[in-house]
Motif scaffolding. Structure first.
Motif, short mmCIF file in Angstrom:
data_model
loop_
_atom_site.label_atom_id
_atom_site.label_comp_id
_atom_site.label_asym_id
_atom_site.label_seq_id
_atom_site.Cartn_x
_atom_site.Cartn_y
_atom_site.Cartn_z
N LEU A 92 34.16 41.69 34.99
CA LEU A 92 34.04 42.73 36.03
C LEU A 92 33.21 42.23 37.20
O LEU A 92 33.54 42.50 38.37
N LEU A 93 32.13 41.52 36.91
CA LEU A 93 31.29 40.98 37.98
C LEU A 93 32.06 40.02 38.86
O LEU A 93 31.98 40.07 40.10
N ILE A 94 32.85 39.13 38.25
CA ILE A 94 33.64 38.17 39.02
C ILE A 94 34.64 38.89 39.91
O ILE A 94 34.84 38.52 41.07
N ILE A 95 35.29 39.93 39.37
CA ILE A 95 36.27 40.68 40.15
C ILE A 95 35.62 41.29 41.39
O ILE A 95 36.19 41.26 42.49
N THR A 104 41.22 39.61 36.63
CA THR A 104 41.92 40.88 36.77
C THR A 104 43.04 41.00 35.74
O THR A 104 43.28 42.07 35.18
N GLY A 105 43.73 39.88 35.47
CA GLY A 105 44.72 39.89 34.40
C GLY A 105 44.06 39.98 33.03
O GLY A 105 44.53 40.69 32.15
N GLY A 106 42.96 39.24 32.86
CA GLY A 106 42.30 39.19 31.57
C GLY A 106 41.62 40.47 31.16
O GLY A 106 41.52 40.78 29.96
N ILE A 107 41.17 41.26 32.13
CA ILE A 107 40.42 42.47 31.80
C ILE A 107 41.29 43.50 31.08
O ILE A 107 40.78 44.39 30.40
N LEU A 164 36.62 29.03 43.01
CA LEU A 164 35.75 30.21 42.94
C LEU A 164 36.39 31.42 43.60
O LEU A 164 36.15 32.56 43.19
N CYS A 165 37.22 31.18 44.61
CA CYS A 165 37.87 32.28 45.32
C CYS A 165 39.06 32.84 44.56
O CYS A 165 39.59 33.89 44.93
N GLN A 166 39.50 32.13 43.52
CA GLN A 166 40.68 32.58 42.77
C GLN A 166 40.34 33.06 41.37
O GLN A 166 41.22 33.56 40.67
N LEU A 167 39.08 32.95 40.96
CA LEU A 167 38.74 33.34 39.60
C LEU A 167 39.03 34.81 39.31
O LEU A 167 39.35 35.19 38.18
N SER A 169 48.57 34.34 33.96
CA SER A 169 47.84 33.39 33.12
C SER A 169 46.55 34.02 32.60
O SER A 169 46.18 33.84 31.44
N GLY A 170 45.85 34.74 33.48
CA GLY A 170 44.64 35.41 33.05
C GLY A 170 44.90 36.39 31.93
O GLY A 170 44.14 36.47 30.95
N PHE A 171 45.99 37.15 32.06
CA PHE A 171 46.34 38.13 31.03
C PHE A 171 46.65 37.44 29.70
O PHE A 171 46.12 37.83 28.65
N LEU A 172 47.49 36.42 29.73
CA LEU A 172 47.93 35.77 28.49
C LEU A 172 46.83 34.94 27.84
O LEU A 172 46.58 35.05 26.64
#
Length: 393
Positions: free
Chosen positions: A160-163, A204-207, A196-199, A43-46
């Motif tokens: 990147l900060l969230i990761i 990671t997909g979105g980056i 917050l623990c899953q963001l 989902s993050g990637f798409l």
């Protein structure tokens, strides 16, 4: 990849994700829960990719927000709220399920991941799995605000900060739950259910698209192999040092109800990186001619069909397992559960296919009528061959 941006193999990835989840709830694996993690990364990637492209479009900001949220709502809300309304009617007519009333406010507001003790006190197959859909919807609400309103450089740095910060958050949130006196099971799920623990899964997909990794990484399959080996090795070491009651082949070191090895902190990071690197290998311009066997497998027509209706399968699968297959077959051994899994998978698929064709598809058509994808004139006729693609855009 077609001109519409549709990537056929990603439907195969969706299929693998839902099958993993189904094996978990059918008690065939203890690691099948990672299918949800795969859904999050995908989902993050798409979605991040869609928003990243929208940010650069000449349309007004208001139109961009409306386009994204209306298209998402038409894909997600009809089935989700139809499911909730159907159960509400069963409760009004038959007072079943008896635990519906306390869940109701959380279900209608997509906050079903918050009532931690309620989820554990009922252990029900109707609502417990909806925590992940709540997190997804919260992501759909939050990320357009970040990506469409922020400078591109800020967005990259924020992802990147969230990761990097998310494992620290998981550590402290887990510690907080432990200090409240919650048992280990609730502590681990408290982390798992926390938005917050899953963001970092979505980030990671979105980056991948935000940093154009599909063009910049020269050997994506090698990167995936290295990360996958690291993840598998960490899982093995964790298993050898854990108190898991299951064999390694059912566990793989990813039995997420334990916290002794701080696995509630690092499990998610390694899994997110593994899944994101796999997606990168599938979409990279540097690997389009390599590993055709993997793509052929993921583009198998049945996996693609399952992936297309995976949303409905996720909603319905646990209900069908508990109230149909458990009642009919009453499986008490692992062998019996394994033998009935394929008929169970087929039944869930067929039910979801009917839901998609006769209930969801009319709403999906409205997406392109109201807010057509880039490059398609508004209210243009929608070819039948594009319907499946439009449903997952």
């Amino acid at each position: 990849m077609a001109g519409t941006g549709y990537i056929k193999s990603l439907d195969g990835v969706r299929a693998l994700a839902i099958i993993l989840v189904m094996t978990f709830h059918a008690e065939l694996t203890e690691y099948g829960w990672i299918g949800v993690q795969l859904f999050f990364v995908l989902s993050g990637f798409l979605i991040t990719g869609i928003l990243w492209k929208e940010q650069a479009s000449p349309e007004s900001l208001g139109y961009k927000f409306k386009k994204f949220w209306v298209r998402r709502s038409l894909r997600i809300f009809p089935l989700y709220y139809g499911y909730v309304i159907a159960i509400a009617l069963a409760y009004l007519l038959f007072h079943f399920p008896p635990y519906f009333e306390p869940f109701f406010p959380y279900l209608v507001t997509y906050t079903a991941n918050f009532p931690l003790q309620l989820l554990h006190s009922t252990g029900n197959p109707l609502f417990n799995h909806l925590w992940s859909l709540s997190i997804e919807e919260q992501f759909y609400l939050l990320f357009p605000l970040i990506i469409l309103l922020s400078p591109r450089r800020f967005t990259k740095n924020l992802l990147l900060l969230i990761i990097f910060v998310s494992p620290v958050l998981r550590y402290f949130i887990g510690r907080y739950y432990a200090e409240q006196g919650f048992p280990e099971l609730i502590v681990s799920n408290g982390v798992n259910f926390n938005t917050l623990c899953q963001l970092d899964a979505f980030c990671t997909g979105g980056i991948i698209q935000v940093m154009s990794l599909e063009k910049r990484v020269q050997r994506p399959f090698r990167l995936f192999g290295i990360i996958a080996l690291l993840t598998a090795g960490a899982g093995l070491l964790s298993y050898l040092q854990s108190s898991s009651p299951y064999s390694y082949w059912l566990d793989l070191g990813f039995y997420h109800y334990l916290t002794g090895n701080y696995q509630h902190v690092w499990h998610y990071t390694l899994l997110n990186l593994t899944f994101a690197s796999f997606l990168l290998a599938l979409v990279s311009v540097n690997s389009q001619e390599r590993f055709p066997g993997i793509r052929r497998f993921l583009e198998n027509k049945w996996l693609v069909k399952i992936g297309r209706v995976s949303y409905g399968m996720y909603l319905f699968h646990w209900l069908i397992w508990v109230y149909v297959f458990m009642n009919i077959f009453r499986p008490e051994t692992y062998l019996v559960k394994a033998l009935i899994f394929i008929p169970y998978l087929v039944a869930v698929y067929l039910f979801s296919e009917l839901s998609y064709k006769f209930y969801e598809e009319p709403f999906i058509k409205l997406k392109d009528r109201f807010f057509p994808p880039a490059g398609r004139p508004k209210k243009a006729a929608i070819p039948a061959t594009e319907l499946a693609k439009a449903g997952e855009a």
